[in-house]
Scaffold this motif. Sequence first.
Motif, mmCIF file in Angstrom:
data_model
loop_
_atom_site.group_PDB
_atom_site.id
_atom_site.type_symbol
_atom_site.label_atom_id
_atom_site.label_comp_id
_atom_site.label_asym_id
_atom_site.label_seq_id
_atom_site.Cartn_x
_atom_site.Cartn_y
_atom_site.Cartn_z
ATOM 1 N N SER A 232 -64.288 -34.799 1.162
ATOM 2 C CA SER A 232 -64.187 -34.897 2.613
ATOM 3 C C SER A 232 -65.354 -35.687 3.207
ATOM 4 C CB SER A 232 -64.116 -33.506 3.246
ATOM 5 O OG SER A 232 -65.350 -32.839 3.138
ATOM 6 N N ARG B 40 -61.938 -27.323 6.136
ATOM 7 C CA ARG B 40 -61.950 -26.351 7.242
ATOM 8 C C ARG B 40 -61.210 -25.072 6.838
ATOM 9 N NH1 ARG B 40 -62.762 -27.621 13.187
ATOM 10 N NH2 ARG B 40 -64.115 -28.984 12.009
ATOM 11 N N ALA B 41 -60.093 -25.218 6.117
ATOM 12 C CA ALA B 41 -59.340 -24.056 5.650
ATOM 13 C C ALA B 41 -60.156 -23.258 4.639
ATOM 14 C CB ALA B 41 -58.012 -24.496 5.028
ATOM 15 N N LYS C 96 -60.584 -33.145 4.878
ATOM 16 C CA LYS C 96 -61.283 -32.511 6.001
ATOM 17 C C LYS C 96 -60.542 -31.252 6.453
ATOM 18 C CE LYS C 96 -64.005 -36.178 7.965
ATOM 19 N NZ LYS C 96 -65.298 -35.542 7.946
ATOM 20 N N VAL C 97 -59.219 -31.319 6.465
ATOM 21 C CA VAL C 97 -58.412 -30.145 6.828
ATOM 22 C C VAL C 97 -58.584 -29.053 5.764
ATOM 23 C CG1 VAL C 97 -56.044 -29.316 7.145
ATOM 24 C CG2 VAL C 97 -56.769 -31.463 8.187
ATOM 25 N N LEU C 98 -58.550 -29.456 4.488
ATOM 26 C CA LEU C 98 -58.759 -28.485 3.411
ATOM 27 C C LEU C 98 -60.147 -27.849 3.486
ATOM 28 C CD1 LEU C 98 -57.161 -30.136 0.255
ATOM 29 C CD2 LEU C 98 -56.493 -28.006 1.341
ATOM 30 N N GLY D 207 -58.799 -37.466 5.627
ATOM 31 C CA GLY D 207 -58.341 -36.534 6.652
ATOM 32 C C GLY D 207 -57.767 -35.259 6.050
ATOM 33 N N LEU D 208 -57.020 -35.426 4.959
ATOM 34 C CA LEU D 208 -56.457 -34.269 4.272
ATOM 35 C C LEU D 208 -57.567 -33.360 3.737
ATOM 36 C CD1 LEU D 208 -54.013 -32.760 2.995
ATOM 37 C CD2 LEU D 208 -54.379 -34.202 0.991
#
Length: 50
Positions: A48, A11-12, A7-9, A4-5
């Motif tokens: 991810s 997207r960023a 996936k956020v990275l 999850g972390l």
Amino acid sequence: MKKGLFKVLARANKLLLPSFTKQQLDLTKAKKWQLAIIGWRAYVTKNSLD
């Protein structure tokens, strides 16, 4: 949790970092900072998707 972390990275990265494939960057002529960004994006993308 780890996935999850990343996936956020990912997207960023997509929003904040430049896309060198759209700029048609030649990897043999890339500067060190460009290679570092490419490596970071590849690392985050790989983690991810796992």
